[in-house]
Scaffold this motif. Structure first.
Motif, PDB file in Angstrom:
ATOM      1  N   GLU A  98      -0.782  -5.171  14.086  1.00  0.00           N
ATOM      2  CA  GLU A  98      -0.872  -4.041  14.993  1.00  0.00           C
ATOM      3  C   GLU A  98      -1.239  -2.802  14.009  1.00  0.00           C
ATOM      4  O   GLU A  98      -2.097  -1.764  14.703  1.00  0.00           O
ATOM      5  N   LEU A  99      -0.782  -2.629  12.812  1.00  0.00           N
ATOM      6  CA  LEU A  99      -1.212  -1.626  11.796  1.00  0.00           C
ATOM      7  C   LEU A  99      -2.553  -1.431  11.787  1.00  0.00           C
ATOM      8  O   LEU A  99      -3.466  -0.459  11.751  1.00  0.00           O
ATOM      9  N   GLY A 100      -3.443  -2.633  11.621  1.00  0.00           N
ATOM     10  CA  GLY A 100      -4.674  -2.595  11.548  1.00  0.00           C
ATOM     11  C   GLY A 100      -5.641  -2.215  12.792  1.00  0.00           C
ATOM     12  O   GLY A 100      -6.350  -1.490  12.792  1.00  0.00           O
ATOM     13  N   VAL A 101      -5.065  -2.726  13.910  1.00  0.00           N
ATOM     14  CA  VAL A 101      -5.604  -2.145  15.337  1.00  0.00           C
ATOM     15  C   VAL A 101      -5.574  -0.750  15.338  1.00  0.00           C
ATOM     16  O   VAL A 101      -6.445  -0.133  15.949  1.00  0.00           O
ATOM     17  N   ILE A 102      -4.247  -0.182  14.950  1.00  0.00           N
ATOM     18  CA  ILE A 102      -4.068   1.210  15.101  1.00  0.00           C
ATOM     19  C   ILE A 102      -4.997   2.260  14.259  1.00  0.00           C
ATOM     20  O   ILE A 102      -5.507   3.197  14.762  1.00  0.00           O
ATOM     21  N   THR A 103      -5.101   1.524  13.033  1.00  0.00           N
ATOM     22  CA  THR A 103      -6.099   2.366  12.050  1.00  0.00           C
ATOM     23  C   THR A 103      -7.337   1.890  12.027  1.00  0.00           C
ATOM     24  O   THR A 103      -8.169   2.659  11.355  1.00  0.00           O
ATOM     25  N   GLY A 104      -7.741   0.806  12.818  1.00  0.00           N
ATOM     26  CA  GLY A 104      -9.340   0.496  12.864  1.00  0.00           C
ATOM     27  C   GLY A 104      -9.665  -0.274  11.535  1.00  0.00           C
ATOM     28  O   GLY A 104     -10.922  -0.204  11.082  1.00  0.00           O
ATOM     29  N   ARG A 105      -8.665  -0.778  10.810  1.00  0.00           N
ATOM     30  CA  ARG A 105      -8.827  -1.577   9.513  1.00  0.00           C
ATOM     31  C   ARG A 105      -8.435  -3.018   9.471  1.00  0.00           C
ATOM     32  O   ARG A 105      -7.790  -3.446  10.351  1.00  0.00           O
ATOM     33  N   THR A 106      -9.018  -3.681   8.631  1.00  0.00           N
ATOM     34  CA  THR A 106      -8.605  -5.010   8.394  1.00  0.00           C
ATOM     35  C   THR A 106      -7.571  -4.973   7.360  1.00  0.00           C
ATOM     36  O   THR A 106      -7.893  -4.626   6.324  1.00  0.00           O
ATOM     37  N   ILE A 107      -6.425  -5.365   7.454  1.00  0.00           N
ATOM     38  CA  ILE A 107      -5.257  -5.519   6.504  1.00  0.00           C
ATOM     39  C   ILE A 107      -4.843  -6.674   6.095  1.00  0.00           C
ATOM     40  O   ILE A 107      -4.274  -7.411   6.907  1.00  0.00           O
ATOM     41  N   THR A 159       5.920  -4.938   9.170  1.00  0.00           N
ATOM     42  CA  THR A 159       6.295  -6.343   9.072  1.00  0.00           C
ATOM     43  C   THR A 159       5.249  -7.470   8.732  1.00  0.00           C
ATOM     44  O   THR A 159       4.206  -7.219   9.243  1.00  0.00           O
ATOM     45  N   SER A 160       5.588  -8.648   8.494  1.00  0.00           N
ATOM     46  CA  SER A 160       4.854  -9.636   8.514  1.00  0.00           C
ATOM     47  C   SER A 160       3.676  -9.614   7.491  1.00  0.00           C
ATOM     48  O   SER A 160       2.511 -10.025   7.760  1.00  0.00           O
ATOM     49  N   ILE A 161       3.848  -9.084   6.321  1.00  0.00           N
ATOM     50  CA  ILE A 161       2.870  -9.075   5.467  1.00  0.00           C
ATOM     51  C   ILE A 161       2.706 -10.100   4.489  1.00  0.00           C
ATOM     52  O   ILE A 161       4.205 -10.444   3.844  1.00  0.00           O
ATOM     53  N   ARG A 162       1.975 -11.163   4.285  1.00  0.00           N
ATOM     54  CA  ARG A 162       1.804 -12.214   3.741  1.00  0.00           C
ATOM     55  C   ARG A 162       1.822 -12.201   2.162  1.00  0.00           C
ATOM     56  O   ARG A 162       0.933 -11.326   1.595  1.00  0.00           O
ATOM     57  N   GLY A 209      -3.070  -7.483   3.114  1.00  0.00           N
ATOM     58  CA  GLY A 209      -1.927  -7.340   2.190  1.00  0.00           C
ATOM     59  C   GLY A 209      -1.537  -6.331   1.874  1.00  0.00           C
ATOM     60  O   GLY A 209      -1.602  -5.162   2.590  1.00  0.00           O
ATOM     61  N   LEU A 210      -0.192  -6.250   0.742  1.00  0.00           N
ATOM     62  CA  LEU A 210       0.420  -5.138   0.582  1.00  0.00           C
ATOM     63  C   LEU A 210      -0.315  -3.965   0.226  1.00  0.00           C
ATOM     64  O   LEU A 210      -0.108  -2.799   0.969  1.00  0.00           O
ATOM     65  N   GLU A 211      -1.256  -3.764  -0.640  1.00  0.00           N
ATOM     66  CA  GLU A 211      -1.759  -2.737  -0.932  1.00  0.00           C
ATOM     67  C   GLU A 211      -2.671  -1.897   0.128  1.00  0.00           C
ATOM     68  O   GLU A 211      -2.581  -0.793   0.331  1.00  0.00           O
ATOM     69  N   GLN A 212      -3.284  -2.837   1.001  1.00  0.00           N
ATOM     70  CA  GLN A 212      -3.933  -2.268   2.258  1.00  0.00           C
ATOM     71  C   GLN A 212      -2.917  -1.690   3.231  1.00  0.00           C
ATOM     72  O   GLN A 212      -3.410  -0.744   3.832  1.00  0.00           O
ATOM     73  N   ALA A 213      -1.916  -2.402   3.353  1.00  0.00           N
ATOM     74  CA  ALA A 213      -0.993  -1.765   4.244  1.00  0.00           C
ATOM     75  C   ALA A 213      -0.494  -0.471   3.915  1.00  0.00           C
ATOM     76  O   ALA A 213      -0.192   0.423   4.469  1.00  0.00           O
ATOM     77  N   ARG A 214      -0.239  -0.360   2.441  1.00  0.00           N
ATOM     78  CA  ARG A 214       0.402   1.243   1.911  1.00  0.00           C
ATOM     79  C   ARG A 214      -0.769   1.972   2.171  1.00  0.00           C
ATOM     80  O   ARG A 214      -0.477   3.299   2.470  1.00  0.00           O
ATOM     81  N   ASP A 215      -1.960   1.440   1.779  1.00  0.00           N
ATOM     82  CA  ASP A 215      -3.135   2.717   1.969  1.00  0.00           C
ATOM     83  C   ASP A 215      -3.228   2.996   3.447  1.00  0.00           C
ATOM     84  O   ASP A 215      -3.413   4.412   3.655  1.00  0.00           O
ATOM     85  N   ALA A 216      -3.055   2.193   4.461  1.00  0.00           N
ATOM     86  CA  ALA A 216      -3.265   2.677   5.716  1.00  0.00           C
ATOM     87  C   ALA A 216      -2.156   3.507   6.273  1.00  0.00           C
ATOM     88  O   ALA A 216      -2.199   4.277   7.257  1.00  0.00           O
ATOM     89  N   SER A 217      -0.971   3.206   5.721  1.00  0.00           N
ATOM     90  CA  SER A 217       0.242   4.014   6.179  1.00  0.00           C
ATOM     91  C   SER A 217       0.335   5.471   5.583  1.00  0.00           C
ATOM     92  O   SER A 217       0.864   6.192   6.477  1.00  0.00           O
ATOM     93  N   ARG A 218      -0.633   5.734   4.651  1.00  0.00           N
ATOM     94  CA  ARG A 218      -0.547   7.344   4.177  1.00  0.00           C
ATOM     95  C   ARG A 218      -1.271   8.173   5.078  1.00  0.00           C
ATOM     96  O   ARG A 218      -1.031   9.232   5.118  1.00  0.00           O
ATOM     97  N   ARG A 219      -1.935   7.518   6.064  1.00  0.00           N
ATOM     98  CA  ARG A 219      -2.611   8.432   7.169  1.00  0.00           C
ATOM     99  C   ARG A 219      -1.665   9.063   8.136  1.00  0.00           C
ATOM    100  O   ARG A 219      -2.084   9.978   8.895  1.00  0.00           O
ATOM    101  N   PHE A 220      -0.617   8.499   8.144  1.00  0.00           N
ATOM    102  CA  PHE A 220       0.392   8.846   9.344  1.00  0.00           C
ATOM    103  C   PHE A 220       1.305  10.017   8.756  1.00  0.00           C
ATOM    104  O   PHE A 220       1.856  10.694   9.874  1.00  0.00           O
ATOM    105  N   GLY A 221       1.866  10.057   7.484  1.00  0.00           N
ATOM    106  CA  GLY A 221       2.591  11.215   7.010  1.00  0.00           C
ATOM    107  C   GLY A 221       4.064  11.041   7.566  1.00  0.00           C
ATOM    108  O   GLY A 221       4.607  12.007   7.748  1.00  0.00           O
ATOM    109  N   LYS A 222       4.390   9.863   8.138  1.00  0.00           N
ATOM    110  CA  LYS A 222       5.760   9.725   8.403  1.00  0.00           C
ATOM    111  C   LYS A 222       6.301   8.095   8.219  1.00  0.00           C
ATOM    112  O   LYS A 222       5.280   7.510   7.752  1.00  0.00           O
TER     113      LYS A 222
END
Length: 277
Positions: free
Chosen positions: A147-156, A176-179, A158-171
């Protein structure tokens, strides 16, 4: 008493949505008020479920009944999950505004339940309403990694990609469900710092495990636990419930039989603080 308004699906014959969240929240000592977005007899993957989405007018009427009893100021958090109709978004946002007016400390937590395992399981209209209607107003956002990938328009992946995507929100985000090499992990990413918690790989997880995780995390946060502690407790509890469910060969989460581990998990995985990028 701390109180969460849980706004999710209600399935009579399964431990998903409000049927799992309400139980878990109250087992952790927080009052749960259940406001259904959908009322079904069984899970749709079993066949025709009966019931259907809660009509927006009915949802709005239920909110008025709650308000008439002067309950809005008692609510500490709104936990929004699966929606059955895109028009429900406006009603939920109205509820959040009124609850925050009555209790300025209240938070709106959004679990954008739109898909998993590489595919959407809601209509495009509902997905759009969640992404563009609910997500921008969330104080806390709780997507799975797809869902994070869909919301941000990215393919995620792993962990570092999830962290990078999270920074655009500022909240704060609970992702969950990071392999991982070990198994599966959950990330709490926030402007103040990121925490990651993982458990060993299991062969499968019954439906509703994500709903259970978000409910346990929210209950622990509302009752005053720090994000890292709430992350550990929720991750360990869900792992323990899944293990017991699989051992009993249960298709559903084994609640209430495994309820004791919600409060006191046997497995307590330690969250690790991640280095600032």
């Amino acid at each position: 008493m701390k109180t969460i308004l849980s706004i999710q699906s209600q399935v009579i014959g399964a431990r998903v949505g409000n049927s799992v969240a309400g139980f878990a929240i109250e087992r952790l000592g927080v009052r749960a008020l259940a406001w259904p977005t959908t009322l079904l007899g069984r899970r749709p993957d079993h066949g025709a479920p009966g019931g259907g989405p809660m009509p927006p007018a009915t949802m709005a009427s239920l909110l008025e009944g709650l308000a008439a009893d002067e309950r809005l100021g008692e609510i500490d958090a709104l936990l929004v999950g699966y929606l059955g109709d895109p028009d429900q978004v406006a009603i939920i946002l109205d509820a959040a505004e009124r609850i925050k007016a009555a209790n300025p400390r209240a938070v709106l937590a959004v679990d954008p339940v739109i898909g998993d395992d590489g595919k959407l399981f809601v209509s495009d209209d509902i997905a759009d309403a969640v992404i563009n209607g609910l997500v921008p107003h969330a104080d806390w956002l709780m997507p799975n990694v797809f869902e994070l990938g869909v919301i941000t328009g990215r393919t995620i992946d792993g962990l570092e990609q999830a962290r990078d995507a999270s920074r655009r929100f500022g909240k704060p985000l609970l992702i969950t469900s990071i392999r991982t090499a070990l198994g599966m992990g959950n990330l709490h990413a926030a402007p103040a710092g990121d925490w990651f918690c993982e458990t060993a790989r299991l062969p499968r997880a019954p439906k509703g495990a994500g709903d259970l995780l978000k409910a346990c995390f929210m209950a622990r946060r509302v009752r005053g636990e720090a994000p890292a502690v709430a992350l550990e407790g929720a991750t360990g509890a869900v792992y323990d419930v899944i293990v017991r469910s699989l051992a009993a060969e249960s298709e559903d989460l084994l609640l209430p039989a495994a309820q004791d581990v919600l409060e006191e998990p046997v497995t307590w995985p330690r969250a690790r603080r991640l280095e600032l990028a």
